[in-house]
Scaffold this motif. Structure first.
Motif: not given
Length: 218
Positions: A36, A38-40, A42, A56, A78-79, A83
């Motif tokens: 998670d 990684t997405w945070h 981004f 994205m 993305l958060s 996903l």
């Protein structure tokens, strides 16, 4: 009728699909299992390079069917907690052909080196989208050729059926072995107007309207 083998195109499409599917599934797994954080990370980017934004945006379009305008529109998606699950459950054949063409066109304008230098998972998403378009195209081609093959088989069966019906209706000539069991050309009724009668002695007498001869059946 004897069935013909699938076309060469269908066989090649199946082989190509078998070649790319392992890579497609491996890339999917890497995205699904990305932490998670990684997405945070981004989402925390104030304004990443345009190449990253494009990738994205395409990912969001594939997973959610949403058309986002810019990076700020990307961040809420993305958060989202669902996903990774959407990545795992996404079926390539569900993407419409025009969407695939749009994804291909936009990916061709992306410098993959920029994505790779910025994020390993970001580059994995880029690769996965590429294989997604290939997977979809080959899958649709394989199905289309298979459907055409089935249609051809049905047409051959219908033609054979119609030919047989014409022969039975007297529009054609029977070949040897196609004559009816009565020996007539498709007419199951007796050629002669014969009829039977039984006299008082129990003998069956057979009459023919065109003859005065009586036949005694023992």
């Amino acid at each position: 009728p004897t069935q013909t083998s699938p076309s060469t195109t269908h066989v090649r499409a199946t082989m190509d699909l078998n070649d790319i599917e392992p890579t497609f599934q491996r890339l999917r797994h890497l995205i699904y299992t990305a932490p998670d954080t990684t997405w945070h990370l981004f989402v925390s980017y104030p304004q990443p390079p345009p190449e990253f934004v494009t990738v994205m945006k395409l990912l969001i379009s594939v997973l959610y069917g949403a058309e986002v305008r810019d990076w700020w529109d990307c961040r809420p998606y993305l958060s989202r907690e669902d996903l990774p699950r959407r990545v795992a459950n996404m079926e390539p054949e569900n993407i419409r052909p025009f969407a695939i063409e749009r994804i291909k066109a936009q990916l061709e304008r992306v410098d993959s080196d920029v994505i790779e230098q910025m994020s390993h998972i970001g580059h994995t998403v880029y690769q996965w989208l590429q294989f997604l378009t290939k997977y979809n195209e080959i899958l649709l081609l394989s199905r289309r050729v298979h459907d055409e093959h089935d249609q051809q088989q049905q047409q051959q069966q219908q033609q054979h059926h119609h030919k047989h019906q014409r022969q039975r209706n007297g529009d054609g000539h029977y070949s040897s072995g196609e004559r009816s069991e009565t020996g007539s050309d498709g007419d199951d009724d007796d050629d002669e107007d014969d009829y039977d009668d039984e006299d008082d002695d129990g003998y069956v007498r057979r009459y023919n309207e065109d003859s005065d001869i009586e036949f005694d059946d023992d």
